[in-house]
Write an enzyme that holds these catalytic residues in place. Structure first.
Site, PDB file in Angstrom:
ATOM      1  N   CYS A 231       5.479  -1.253 -12.665  1.00  0.00           N
ATOM      2  CA  CYS A 231       5.220  -1.301 -13.963  1.00  0.00           C
ATOM      3  C   CYS A 231       3.575  -0.413 -14.300  1.00  0.00           C
ATOM      4  CB  CYS A 231       5.302  -2.410 -15.071  1.00  0.00           C
ATOM      5  SG  CYS A 231       6.758  -2.824 -15.032  1.00  0.00           S
TER       6      CYS A 231
ATOM      7  N   ARG B  72       3.272   4.974  -7.656  1.00  0.00           N
ATOM      8  CA  ARG B  72       3.611   3.584  -7.270  1.00  0.00           C
ATOM      9  C   ARG B  72       4.794   2.620  -7.946  1.00  0.00           C
ATOM     10  NH1 ARG B  72      -0.891   0.297 -10.466  1.00  0.00           N
ATOM     11  NH2 ARG B  72       0.265  -0.985 -10.726  1.00  0.00           N
TER      12      ARG B  72
ATOM     13  N   TRP C 134       8.874  -1.258 -13.975  1.00  0.00           N
ATOM     14  CA  TRP C 134      10.230  -1.105 -13.139  1.00  0.00           C
ATOM     15  C   TRP C 134      10.598  -2.846 -13.380  1.00  0.00           C
ATOM     16  CZ3 TRP C 134       9.954  -5.138  -9.173  1.00  0.00           C
ATOM     17  CH2 TRP C 134      11.012  -4.887  -8.109  1.00  0.00           C
TER      18      TRP C 134
ATOM     19  N   ASN D  55       3.362  -5.005 -18.711  1.00  0.00           N
ATOM     20  CA  ASN D  55       4.072  -5.238 -16.758  1.00  0.00           C
ATOM     21  C   ASN D  55       3.986  -7.375 -16.346  1.00  0.00           C
ATOM     22  OD1 ASN D  55       3.164  -2.876 -16.868  1.00  0.00           O
ATOM     23  ND2 ASN D  55       1.096  -2.718 -14.941  1.00  0.00           N
ATOM     24  N   GLY D  56       4.737  -7.830 -15.879  1.00  0.00           N
ATOM     25  CA  GLY D  56       5.334  -8.749 -15.154  1.00  0.00           C
ATOM     26  C   GLY D  56       6.228  -9.682 -15.349  1.00  0.00           C
TER      27      GLY D  56
ATOM     28  N   GLU E 152       0.702  -4.671  17.963  1.00  0.00           N
ATOM     29  CA  GLU E 152      -0.109  -3.719  16.824  1.00  0.00           C
ATOM     30  C   GLU E 152      -0.854  -3.200  16.874  1.00  0.00           C
ATOM     31  OE1 GLU E 152       1.849  -2.591  14.397  1.00  0.00           O
ATOM     32  OE2 GLU E 152       0.326  -1.836  13.239  1.00  0.00           O
TER      33      GLU E 152
ATOM     34  N   LYS F  13      -1.009   0.607  17.742  1.00  0.00           N
ATOM     35  CA  LYS F  13      -1.560   1.510  16.938  1.00  0.00           C
ATOM     36  C   LYS F  13      -2.628   3.003  18.019  1.00  0.00           C
ATOM     37  CE  LYS F  13      -1.066   1.048  13.743  1.00  0.00           C
ATOM     38  NZ  LYS F  13       0.635   1.678  12.771  1.00  0.00           N
TER      39      LYS F  13
ATOM     40  N   GLU G 172      -0.031   5.424  18.986  1.00  0.00           N
ATOM     41  CA  GLU G 172       0.251   6.869  18.298  1.00  0.00           C
ATOM     42  C   GLU G 172      -0.942   7.280  17.753  1.00  0.00           C
ATOM     43  OE1 GLU G 172       3.410   3.978  14.346  1.00  0.00           O
ATOM     44  OE2 GLU G 172       0.654   3.181  14.590  1.00  0.00           O
TER      45      GLU G 172
ATOM     46  N   HIS H  14       3.125 -12.908  35.465  1.00  0.00           N
ATOM     47  CA  HIS H  14       4.470 -12.731  35.543  1.00  0.00           C
ATOM     48  C   HIS H  14       4.886 -10.823  35.890  1.00  0.00           C
ATOM     49  CE1 HIS H  14       5.976 -16.871  35.131  1.00  0.00           C
ATOM     50  NE2 HIS H  14       4.741 -16.503  34.109  1.00  0.00           N
TER      51      HIS H  14
ATOM     52  N   LYS I  11       5.647  10.180   8.719  1.00  0.00           N
ATOM     53  CA  LYS I  11       5.752   9.527   7.746  1.00  0.00           C
ATOM     54  C   LYS I  11       6.637   7.614   7.474  1.00  0.00           C
ATOM     55  CE  LYS I  11       2.447   5.902   5.566  1.00  0.00           C
ATOM     56  NZ  LYS I  11       1.982   5.533   6.627  1.00  0.00           N
TER      57      LYS I  11
HETATM   58  N1  HGA Z   1       9.591  -7.235 -16.964  1.00  0.00           N
HETATM   59  C1  HGA Z   1       9.284  -6.561 -17.527  1.00  0.00           C
HETATM   60  C2  HGA Z   1       8.472  -6.079 -16.798  1.00  0.00           C
HETATM   61  C3  HGA Z   1       8.469  -5.589 -15.582  1.00  0.00           C
HETATM   62  C4  HGA Z   1       7.583  -5.545 -14.904  1.00  0.00           C
HETATM   63  O1  HGA Z   1       6.041  -6.026 -14.683  1.00  0.00           O
HETATM   64  N2  HGA Z   1       7.595  -4.915 -13.562  1.00  0.00           N
HETATM   65  O2  HGA Z   1       6.656  -4.574 -12.473  1.00  0.00           O
HETATM   66  C5  HGA Z   1      10.833  -6.155 -17.615  1.00  0.00           C
HETATM   67  O3  HGA Z   1      11.477  -6.112 -17.075  1.00  0.00           O
HETATM   68  O4  HGA Z   1      10.771  -5.017 -18.676  1.00  0.00           O
END
Ligand code: HGA
Length: 629
Positions: free
Chosen positions: A2, A27, A75, A100-101, A502, A506, A509, A525, A624
């Site tokens: 989000c 993101r 998200w 967000n959250g 790793e 690196k 690569e 061994h 990538k």
């Molecule tokens: N819980 C909220 C916001 C989701 C969020 O922060 N995603 O990264 C929702 O589901 O809309």
């Protein structure tokens, strides 16, 4: 993941908000939306499932015009990706919120509001917050009617925050408080963009670089009010006015620019303290890991887990190998780790109650995705060996909305940001942090001293990594000993064996030097036969319980004339000698040492590659995001 953008200006804000959303696109997200308060004093909103371009198209049909607005890329965590679940959410068409959250206690709060007559439009936890704030705003308003005071949005937000548990960054506006935006953060980032006669909020400073380069990074528990009258007012968690410094953003206006660094890889190595802090953000509460970090239903699933299968490719596979030590030692869970390209063609026997974990930076790695699909198909084929099918699937990934996260039951997102260098650096260390969060969440004993100590150590990790980056100068000097060599050997024991792997990967690569890694105990061994003055040997030697054994292995190398380069804790009694160079790595909890020891090995490969003049960011033959088998 989000993203939030909010603007209070003396000009139309639609363009500012839209550009902000575009800058947050890297993101990953599944829908986008915007609300502004128009000249008629009404909230106008546009939302669209899918890309910001879909929202932009809608805005072309019906522009939003106003001098105050909020916008979001979502998200989904609560409720499927859809237009109706997209933010901003409204209450009574008078309040708009972006969030967000995760609100952990949204269910009882929703029942309470429904009993009060509120009808919910969406399935989100966020909409609960919208109605709670609106209700608090109105109650205050009517209580104060006699005094002539209008609703106090700040007080309403504060009263609501007291009632919600979980992690959030949010921005709220109300048609009845027409020249104010209130923001708050706990567990998710929120910055204030400081403009000239206009101010902004965003979940990431990058979203606002087109309008300002001056930022206030809000602290945990801060509430902020942007208004025409008082500009920016910040209140600390205790409600008291707080002064926060204004920082000037020094890194230029582009996430995809190398900035002051010669290569993206070097930039990304140096970003590790910040992106690890971002990966921890919102996932720790006091001295424990927040279970909600893994999504709805994680706890119930985790409680049943009796073993873990981890499947990944390349660097991610090495992260999985470290996690095996952690899961066995801390959580007592038998753990198998396998490269996806092998796993997907094997007749896998799945013991009862096994959690299937995939690791991938992009979430589109073809073999890993195929392995996930294969693992899910095994659920239907209870085989003759008594395999039971997987209990559930978890993806640890850096790109929200990617196939791996969509197709897994649970997802834990790393917050490494865009990784441009083909050789993975910050994606790896953030995966390790995510895997430690998983390990702590899978332990049967929660909230004990070990968890408290590790959470403490995780919080301190960005600072330790900063000190590790200060080794850059000495490592650049050391790299000269490798530039003319054709082979190198890396040694480690325990959790440092995958770090040796790793380190060798690196070097292969980006410098094209053939490098091998061995568990140090395996040296005699076979690989000891290779050791001579032309074979530099790198050992990672933190001060852990296997140190004395590793020291004996190092003597075996020296006795054969090998040139040794040892990365060791300051407390390790090793004295530099003719064919022995010791570089001290900052001390850290021994279980987190693999994360810290990764950085000097990344720097070593980087400097060797620079000396050799290879294409550091785009090494030959490599890509990538490996979306083909
Ligand atoms: N819980 C909220 C916001 C989701 C969020 O922060 N995603 O990264 C929702 O589901 O809309």
């Amino acid at each position: 993941m989000c993203g939030i953008v909010a603007a209070l200006a003396a000009r139309n804000v639609q363009g500012i908000l839209l550009e902000g959303l575009k800058r947050l696109e890297y993101r990953g997200y599944d829908s986008a939306g915007m609300a502004v308060l128009n000249a008629a004093g009404e909230l106008a909103r546009q939302r669209a499932k899918g890309k910001v371009a879909a929202l932009e198209e809608k805005l072309e049909q019906g522009a939003l015009t106003g001098r105050i607005g909020i916008a979001h890329t979502r998200w989904a965590t609560h409720g499927k990706p859809s237009e109706v679940n997209a933010h901003p959410h409204l209450a009574r068409e008078r309040l708009a919120i972006v969030h967000n959250g995760i609100i952990e206690n949204f269910e009882p709060l929703k029942r309470e509001l429904e009993a009060d007559g509120v009808v919910f439009e969406s399935e989100t936890d966020t909409e609960v917050v919208a109605h709670l704030i609106d209700r608090a705003f109105r109650h205050r308003d009517s209580a104060n009617q006699d005094g002539g005071e209008t609703g106090d949005l700040l007080a309403a937000v504060r009263a609501t925050l007291d009632r919600i548990d979980g992690a959030y960054a949010l921005a709220v506006m109300h048609a009845d408080a027409p020249r104010e935006i209130v923001g708050a953060r706990k567990g998710s980032p929120l910055v204030v963009g400081v403009g000239i006669d206009e101010n902004f909020l965003a979940s990431d400073a990058l979203a606002l670089l087109q309008v300002t380069d001056r930022f206030i990074y809000l602290q945990e528990g801060d509430v902020v009010r942007l208004s025409d009258v008082n500009g920016i007012e910040i209140f600390a968690a205790d409600g008291q006015p707080a002064e926060r410094p204004v920082h000037t953003y020094e890194h230029g206006d582009s996430a995809a620019s190398r900035g002051e660094y010669r290569h993206f890889m070097l930039k990304e190595i140096h970003e590790q303290p910040a992106v690890i802090a971002a990966t921890l953000e919102g996932r720790l509460s006091g001295s424990h890991v927040l279970e909600s970090s893994f999504g709805v239903g994680a706890r119930a699933l985790f409680d049943q887990v009796k073993q873990v299968h981890i499947v990944a490719c390349g660097t991610s596979y090495h992260a999985g190998m470290v996690a095996r030590y952690w899961l066995e030692k801390l959580a007592g869970l038998p753990t198998q780790v396998e490269v996806a390209s092998e796993y997907r063609y094997r007749e896998v026997v799945v013991p009862e109650n096994t959690l299937f974990v995939t690791l991938s930076q992009s979430g589109e790695t073809a073999d890993t995705l195929a392995a996930l699909r294969y693992a899910k198909s095994r659920a239907d084929s209870l085989d003759e060996h008594g395999g039971q099918g997987y209990l559930g699937t978890l993806a640890i990934c850096n790109v929200p909305g990617s196939s791996l996260t969509r197709e897994s039951d649970l997802a834990l997102m790393t917050q490494a940001g865009p990784e441009i260098g083909v050789a993975s650096t910050k994606a790896f260390t953030t995966q390790l942090v995510a895997l430690m969060l998983l390990t702590l969440s899978l332990r049967k004993t929660r909230g004990d001293e070990r968890e408290t100590a590790l959470v403490q150590a995780l919080r301190g990790l960005p600072a330790v990594l900063d000190s590790a980056l200060a080794m850059d100068g000495p490592i650049a000097q050391l790299s000269e000993a490798f530039a003319e060599k054709h082979h190198a050997l890396f040694l480690g024991r325990g959790t440092q064996f995958p770090i040796a792997l790793e380190g060798a990967l690196k070097l292969k690569e980006i410098s094209y030097i053939h490098a091998e890694a061995y568990p140090a105990g395996e040296l005699k061994h076979g690989p000891l036969a290779l050791v001579d003055a032309d074979m530099p040997v790198v050992a990672v030697a933190p001060n852990d319980e296997l140190l004395e054994k590793l020291k004996s292995n190092l003597q075996e190398v020296r006795a054969r004339g090998g040139e040794l380069f040892v990365f060791a804790d300051e407390g390790v009694a090793l004295t530099a000698a003719d064919n022995l160079r010791v570089l001290h790595v900052p001390p850290v909890d021994e279980l987190l040492a693999p994360i810290v020891y990764t950085l000097p090995l990344q720097l070593l490969s980087y400097h060797v590659a620079v000396l050799k003049g290879t294409d550091v960011d785009q090494p030959r033959n490599l890509a990538k995001s490996v979306t083909v088998e």
